[in-house]
Write a protein that holds these residues in place. Structure first.
Motif, PDB file in Angstrom:
ATOM      1  N   VAL A 668     -72.368 -29.489  50.668  1.00 19.12           N
ATOM      2  CA  VAL A 668     -73.715 -29.861  50.234  1.00 19.12           C
ATOM      3  C   VAL A 668     -73.927 -29.356  48.812  1.00 19.12           C
ATOM      4  O   VAL A 668     -73.807 -28.150  48.544  1.00 19.12           O
ATOM      5  CB  VAL A 668     -74.788 -29.286  51.175  1.00 19.12           C
ATOM      6  N   GLY A 669     -74.249 -30.285  47.918  1.00 16.36           N
ATOM      7  CA  GLY A 669     -74.462 -29.943  46.530  1.00 16.36           C
ATOM      8  C   GLY A 669     -75.923 -29.706  46.207  1.00 16.36           C
ATOM      9  O   GLY A 669     -76.795 -29.712  47.091  1.00 16.36           O
ATOM     10  N   PRO A 670     -76.242 -29.513  44.940  1.00 11.39           N
ATOM     11  CA  PRO A 670     -77.642 -29.324  44.524  1.00 11.39           C
ATOM     12  C   PRO A 670     -78.510 -30.504  44.951  1.00 11.39           C
ATOM     13  O   PRO A 670     -78.057 -31.651  44.977  1.00 11.39           O
ATOM     14  CB  PRO A 670     -77.533 -29.232  43.004  1.00 11.39           C
ATOM     15  N   GLY A 671     -79.760 -30.213  45.285  1.00 17.68           N
ATOM     16  CA  GLY A 671     -80.664 -31.259  45.734  1.00 17.68           C
ATOM     17  C   GLY A 671     -80.338 -31.764  47.119  1.00 17.68           C
ATOM     18  O   GLY A 671     -80.740 -32.876  47.496  1.00 17.68           O
ATOM     19  N   ASP A 672     -79.619 -30.969  47.931  1.00 11.96           N
ATOM     20  CA  ASP A 672     -79.228 -31.348  49.293  1.00 11.96           C
ATOM     21  C   ASP A 672     -78.454 -32.662  49.319  1.00 11.96           C
ATOM     22  O   ASP A 672     -78.551 -33.448  50.257  1.00 11.96           O
ATOM     23  CB  ASP A 672     -80.457 -31.456  50.205  1.00 11.96           C
ATOM     24  N   ARG A 673     -77.662 -32.875  48.295  1.00 11.85           N
ATOM     25  CA  ARG A 673     -76.818 -34.071  48.230  1.00 11.85           C
ATOM     26  C   ARG A 673     -75.491 -33.762  48.927  1.00 11.85           C
ATOM     27  O   ARG A 673     -74.754 -32.865  48.518  1.00 11.85           O
ATOM     28  CB  ARG A 673     -76.575 -34.462  46.767  1.00 11.85           C
ATOM     29  N   ILE A 674     -75.189 -34.512  49.975  1.00 13.47           N
ATOM     30  CA  ILE A 674     -73.955 -34.296  50.730  1.00 13.47           C
ATOM     31  C   ILE A 674     -72.789 -34.935  49.981  1.00 13.47           C
ATOM     32  O   ILE A 674     -72.785 -36.144  49.743  1.00 13.47           O
ATOM     33  CB  ILE A 674     -74.079 -34.860  52.151  1.00 13.47           C
TER      34      ILE A 674
END
Length: 847
Positions: A668-674
């Motif tokens: 999971v990256g920044p901004g809850d981007r999978i």
């Protein structure tokens, strides 16, 4: 909240403007906007005779009655989402352009209809349109050009289906404008995104294809409801609105008033409308809708019966529309009421083509419906429907003959027989047909009103009975027994796959072991070794082989250990085996990433840390809705990029993630981007979790290189903390079989693996796993009878590719020779054209 608004200035600004104008003019209050509509609404005469083109924009700034909250909500949510994707400037441009195009093209279509005296354009000629939904539809369609292939397809398919249904069942001028705005938005999107319009087939997973098809079928089935709730409308398929608003005279009263049917002016029309009156007519109106909705629900659940129900209902609707709106008026049938013109109109054509298009769509998509009904359920359902239909016909003709005096005028037996087919036709199609006799007595009225509903109700019941049954379906009790045995002692890293849909179960006499298998081509193809404790497993496997022989099946044990295969036949009766892959197993307790060999994996972990990517260990039920949507979108985009069908058997999809025992490791990256997702199947021993096996593996297109190495390393670290015995990176299917081997079965499996390699990358996936220096454990397919090799080959092929066609199967069986023929070479060339994600092996996301 302020940050949220700043991200959507155009959509929020338009919504506020719409609210302020509505408050200032009281246009949202029914009956208060007549003067406003005349001043700013879209009027064909004002637009074309006086050239007031500004009305194309002013008409979309006001809404009538309940249309206001709908428009505001669509602006804030729908256009707001579009604005985040394509930017404020493009949204405003699309809103203005599609408002103008929708109004121009829509009024042009109505003007053309007026010139040709189209039925649906005559009343709207005096209508004034106030509709803020028109540019919203255009903005959404324009934005679809910037969406990924998955959402682009969803938006366009569902959007145009809904717009066409509204046009057919409502037929308001605003419906024409919205469809025109959608077409304009589609063209504008191609221009803004610099995409050339082209027809591209995007492959879907079975789940996605079923969902899309079910939504389209449901939207088309709800069409009559639109006609019911719309106070006025001019769509050709708008059948029954007046039934719920007007009190109609009874047929008996009209017959008494008319000394001879049709003698008085308008008597024929009144009698035709009278057939709309009564509870039987209402039920006959609703039942086909319920059958169509049942078909949509069955399609979404993967039931093959849903396809046949949908084909039946939509085929009948197309036939009724062709006969009653086309054939009879064109032939000048004397029973046709005089004011229906015998001309072929746009809507009459659409009334036939739309249900036919649904029939074609269902026929094409039926391969995604893998759940077939049991023979017993089909016989019961057929008996219910056939028996009810025959009974209704006998009652109408037989009992109707006995009470002929209760009809006026008194019909003959031949008249009753000729009238019988129309008893099963929804009354909306008969409203322009003159009646030959009407029921005036209680028994005759009962026959007239309830013969048709009886047959349709029987079809609905039969559909429910058949849809609830699945051929070879596993009972919840058997599945619970298997899950209990798995937790007591799963054998092998793929043991949890025994719980997947499509498997059948055999249980040993003592109930301590179970075998999961799939039946096809006369073969019982197992999924791994028997489930249960080690002691007695071999005896259970032999008993299963005896059971298969007793019922005429050929047993074949797929993906088992070589030593297990050697012991299957017992002394002097050894089974043959062929390697199908290697299980790649890691001991987490001794795992270390020290040394030069691990440099790539360490770099991937460091890169993820720098980019703010974190690992999340979770389960499907614990995911927020937004994360679930992202995972589904990532998976569907991967499937859409392939040129070969979605595989099954030992390869799980999104549907297998929902199991409460299956765990997920997400990047999971920044901004809850999978950025990446993997699923891990459990292996239990004596009630204790001892291992994890990699199954589902996807990464977002464009995600950082090495994200999957980061995820796998995180899982190994998690397993080490829990002191698990092993982490399996699973078996790369068919990667171990050679198309040049001496064994005929190995040659065929190698041919299948070579065919799928360009798109699914099994061999490159096996090579990719070497980064983690796993232990290799061969997996084989064991079989007792070489004579059954062709059938076993077909069973394996159909297990992985349920939709594989007979010609391809024939070529594969013919590929038992080492050389490759021209047809297979062409297939490989097509498969090689499938786009691959850069920075990862072709199969990385699939396992």
């Amino acid at each position: 909240m302020i940050a949220w608004i700043r991200q959507r200035p155009a959509s929020v600004g338009l919504a506020v403007l719409l609210l302020l104008l509505a408050i200032a003019t009281r246009s949202f209050v029914p009956g208060q906007d007549s003067g406003l509509a005349a001043a700013v609404g879209l009027d064909i005469r004002e637009l074309y005779e006086r050239g007031q083109v500004w009305r194309l924009v002013s008409s979309v700034l006001f809404a009538r009655g309940p249309g206001l909250p709908v428009a505001v909500l669509a602006l804030v949510l729908g256009v707001g989402a579009c604005e985040r994707l394509i930017g404020t400037g493009r949204v405003l441009l699309a809103w203005i352009v599609t408002a103008v195009l929708g109004g121009l093209l829509g009024t042009a279509a109505q003007a053309a209809g007026l010139l040709t005296r189209e039925y649906w354009t005559t009343p709207p000629a005096t209508s004034i349109v106030l509709d803020p939904i028109t540019p919203i539809v255009g903005v959404v369609m324009a934005t679809s050009a910037f969406a990924g292939p998955l959402w682009r397809r969803r938006i366009r398919l569902v959007g145009f289906a809904a717009l066409i249904v509204l046009l057919l069942y409502s037929g308001q001028p605003s419906d024409v404008n919205r469809l025109a705005a959608a077409l304009g938005g589609l063209a504008l999107g191609w221009v803004l995104a610099r995409r050339r319009p082209r027809l591209v087939f995007l492959r879907s997973s079975h789940h996605e294809a079923r969902s899309l098809l079910a939504v389209v079928l449901a939207v088309s089935a709800i069409g009559p409801v639109v006609a019911i709730v719309q106070p006025t409308g001019y769509g050709l398929l708008r059948p029954f609105g007046r039934l719920f608003r007007d009190t109609l005279p009874g047929a008996g009263a009209l017959a008494e008033r008319c000394a001879r049917i049709g003698a008085e002016p308008g008597c024929g029309r009144e009698l035709a409308l009278a057939r709309l009156n009564g509870p039987g007519a209402l039920v006959l109106t609703v039942l086909p809708l319920l059958v169509a909705l049942l078909a949509a629900f069955a399609v979404q659940r993967g039931r093959r019966v849903g396809a046949w129900l949908s084909i039946l209902v939509n085929g009948l609707l197309a036939l009724f529309a062709a006969v009653y709106y086309g054939l009879f008026p064109a032939l000048g049938d004397p029973d046709q009421i005089a004011d229906i013109r015998a001309q072929l109109t746009l809507q009459s054509i659409l009334a036939v083509l739309v249900p036919l298009a649904l029939v074609v769509g269902v026929l094409v998509g039926r391969r995604h419906l893998t759940a077939r009904p049991s023979r017993q359920a089909v016989l019961v359902g057929g008996a219910v429907f056939g028996g009810a239909t025959v009974l209704s016909a006998v009652l109408y003709v037989g009992l109707g003959t006995l009470v002929r005096a209760q009809f006026k005028p008194v019909p003959s037996v031949l008249d009753l027989l000729l009238e019988l087919p129309q008893r099963y036709v929804p009354v909306g199609f008969l409203r322009f047909r003159r009646v030959d006799f009407v029921p005036v007595g209680p028994v005759a009225q009962l026959l007239e009103g309830w013969v048709g509903p009886l047959a349709w109700f029987a079809l609905l019941v039969a559909g429910i009975v058949v849809a609830r049954s699945v051929l070879g379906a596993t009972s919840e009790r058997d599945l619970a027994r298997v899950r209990t045995l798995l937790q007591a002692g799963g054998r092998g890293s793929i043991s949890w796959m025994a719980t997947w849909p499509g498997n059948r179960y055999w249980f040993s006499a003592d109930g301590r072991h179970a075998v999961a298998y799939r039946e096809g081509s006369g073969v019982a193809l197992t999924l791994g070794e028997p489930v249960g404790p080690d002691d007695g497993a071999m005896e259970a496997a032999r008993a299963f082989a005896v059971h298969c022989d007793d019922i005429g099946l050929t047993p074949a044990f797929y993906s088992v250990r070589p030593e297990f295969a050697e012991g299957l036949g017992g002394p002097g009766a050894a089974w043959a085996s062929v390697e199908v892959g290697e299980d790649t197993v890691i001991d987490p307790t001794s795992f270390s990433m020290k040394g030069k060999h691990w440099q790539d994996v360490r770099s991937s972990i460091n890169r993820a840390d720098r980019l703010g990517i974190r690992s999340v260990w979770t389960g499907w039920a614990e995911l927020p809705l937004g994360w679930r949507t992202q995972i589904e979108s990532i998976s569907e985009e991967w499937v859409a990029d392939k040129r070969l069908p979605e595989l099954g058997f030992t390869l799980g999809g999104v549907g297998e993630l929902v199991d409460r025992e299956v765990r997920l490791m997400l990047a999971v990256g920044p901004g809850d981007r999978i950025e990446g997702v993997t699923s891990w199947l459990p292996t239990w021993q004596d009630g204790e979790l001892v291992g994890l096996t990699l199954d589902f593996m996807r990464r977002r297109p464009g995600s950082p290189n090495g994200v999957m190495e980061f995820v796998i390393a995180a899982v190994i670290g998690h397993a080490a903390q829990r002191a698990l015995r092993f982490v399996s990176l699973s078996v790369a299917p068919l990667a171990g079989a050679s198309s040049d081997a001496d064994d005929r079965l190995e040659r065929l499996l190698g041919s299948l693996g070579r065919l799928l390699e360009p798109a699914y990358g099994f061999r490159s996936l096996a090579a990719y796993k070497q980064k983690f220096r796993p232990e290799h454990r061969p997996q084989v397919l064991a079989y007792a009878d070489a004579v059954a090799l062709p059938a076993i080959s077909i069973a394996v092929a159909r297990a992985y590719l349920p939709d594989i066609t007979l010609p391809v199967l024939a070529r594969m069986v013919g590929a038992l020779r080492p050389e490759e023929d021209e047809d297979e070479a062409r297939i490989r060339t097509l498969a090689a054209a499938a786009p691959q994600d850069q920075g990862a092996p072709a199969g990385e996301e699939r396992r």
